[in-house]
Design a protein around this motif. Sequence first.
Motif, mmCIF file in Angstrom:
data_model
loop_
_atom_site.group_PDB
_atom_site.id
_atom_site.type_symbol
_atom_site.label_atom_id
_atom_site.label_comp_id
_atom_site.label_asym_id
_atom_site.label_seq_id
_atom_site.Cartn_x
_atom_site.Cartn_y
_atom_site.Cartn_z
ATOM 1 N N CYS A 175 49.268 37.619 32.268
ATOM 2 C CA CYS A 175 49.091 38.948 32.702
ATOM 3 C C CYS A 175 48.896 39.479 33.790
ATOM 4 N N ALA A 176 49.352 40.181 34.490
ATOM 5 C CA ALA A 176 49.266 40.815 35.818
ATOM 6 C C ALA A 176 48.100 41.609 35.636
ATOM 7 N N ILE A 177 47.035 41.761 36.292
ATOM 8 C CA ILE A 177 46.009 42.887 36.294
ATOM 9 C C ILE A 177 45.815 43.416 37.631
ATOM 10 N N LEU A 178 45.667 44.823 37.447
ATOM 11 C CA LEU A 178 45.087 45.664 38.817
ATOM 12 C C LEU A 178 43.778 46.064 38.362
ATOM 13 N N TYR A 179 42.923 45.596 39.148
ATOM 14 C CA TYR A 179 41.322 45.727 38.813
ATOM 15 C C TYR A 179 40.624 46.486 39.958
ATOM 16 N N THR A 180 40.255 47.477 39.441
ATOM 17 C CA THR A 180 39.382 48.440 40.747
ATOM 18 C C THR A 180 38.002 48.133 40.466
ATOM 19 N N THR A 181 37.040 47.931 41.162
ATOM 20 C CA THR A 181 35.588 47.674 41.203
ATOM 21 C C THR A 181 35.012 48.112 42.417
ATOM 22 N N HIS A 182 33.791 48.242 42.254
ATOM 23 C CA HIS A 182 32.778 48.319 43.515
ATOM 24 C C HIS A 182 31.877 47.137 43.208
ATOM 25 N N TYR A 183 32.063 46.173 42.325
ATOM 26 C CA TYR A 183 31.496 45.038 42.224
ATOM 27 C C TYR A 183 32.119 43.897 42.878
ATOM 28 N N MET A 184 31.857 43.682 43.967
ATOM 29 C CA MET A 184 32.498 42.695 44.740
ATOM 30 C C MET A 184 32.642 41.054 44.179
ATOM 31 N N ASN A 185 31.324 40.703 43.737
ATOM 32 C CA ASN A 185 31.494 39.568 42.946
ATOM 33 C C ASN A 185 32.143 39.463 41.929
ATOM 34 N N GLU A 186 32.694 40.333 41.123
ATOM 35 C CA GLU A 186 33.634 40.465 40.019
ATOM 36 C C GLU A 186 34.954 40.266 40.690
ATOM 37 N N ALA A 187 35.165 41.010 41.690
ATOM 38 C CA ALA A 187 36.619 40.749 42.176
ATOM 39 C C ALA A 187 36.820 39.578 42.765
ATOM 40 N N GLU A 188 35.906 39.086 43.613
ATOM 41 C CA GLU A 188 35.880 37.666 43.950
ATOM 42 C C GLU A 188 36.323 36.641 42.932
ATOM 43 N N THR A 189 35.672 36.687 41.665
ATOM 44 C CA THR A 189 36.001 35.697 40.603
ATOM 45 C C THR A 189 37.141 35.877 39.891
ATOM 46 N N LEU A 190 37.806 37.244 39.694
ATOM 47 C CA LEU A 190 38.690 37.692 39.043
ATOM 48 C C LEU A 190 40.113 37.492 39.682
ATOM 49 N N CYS A 191 39.938 38.141 40.864
ATOM 50 C CA CYS A 191 41.188 38.478 41.649
ATOM 51 C C CYS A 191 41.684 37.475 42.546
ATOM 52 N N ASP A 192 42.985 37.246 42.896
ATOM 53 C CA ASP A 192 43.826 36.320 43.664
ATOM 54 C C ASP A 192 44.087 37.311 45.050
ATOM 55 N N HIS A 193 44.357 38.367 44.927
ATOM 56 C CA HIS A 193 44.645 39.336 46.072
ATOM 57 C C HIS A 193 43.922 40.544 46.107
ATOM 58 N N PHE A 194 43.572 40.936 47.341
ATOM 59 C CA PHE A 194 42.396 42.386 47.494
ATOM 60 C C PHE A 194 43.211 43.110 48.173
ATOM 61 N N ALA A 195 42.764 44.432 48.102
ATOM 62 C CA ALA A 195 43.038 45.684 48.924
ATOM 63 C C ALA A 195 41.643 46.379 49.274
ATOM 64 N N ILE A 196 41.191 46.550 50.333
ATOM 65 C CA ILE A 196 40.001 47.346 50.605
ATOM 66 C C ILE A 196 40.430 48.544 50.864
ATOM 67 N N ILE A 197 39.984 49.586 50.198
ATOM 68 C CA ILE A 197 40.224 51.027 50.115
ATOM 69 C C ILE A 197 38.910 51.519 50.751
#
Length: 132
Positions: free
Chosen positions: A64-86
């Motif tokens: 599944c392709a997942i677009l994940y928005t969060t303020h919890y950077m540790n979650e993003a680091e664990t779950l995501c392959d690519h990042f955008a800082i907005i």
Amino acid sequence: MGLADRAKEPVKRFSGGMLRRLNLACGLIHEPKVLLLDEPTVGIDPQSRQRVLEIIEERKRQGCAILYTTHYMNEAETLCDHFAIIDHGRVLTRGTLDSLLAQAGEAIQRESKPEPSLERLFLHLTGNELRE
């Protein structure tokens, strides 16, 4: 989702974590190929948070392709392959974690204790000051 034992209970009695899990279940029931998640773990207890993250990781493993928005950077680091800082509606940078940290170069290396992270990079790009 761990809600089977509460199936006959009115949803209005559910806790915040239970409501988040129910919300995620509703989004997953039709097995979408793309999943858009906006801060799915905000305001929930640690057990519900862990379960939600496990479910998201499982969907990711299933392709599944997942677009994940969060303020919890540790979650993003664990779950995501690519990042955008907005920041303030503008994309400041995007890429893999390694490429983003490499782009930040020495500045992020100096600022990071004990080591560079997505959170340190975010603060480097957006500033450490509190904002409204």
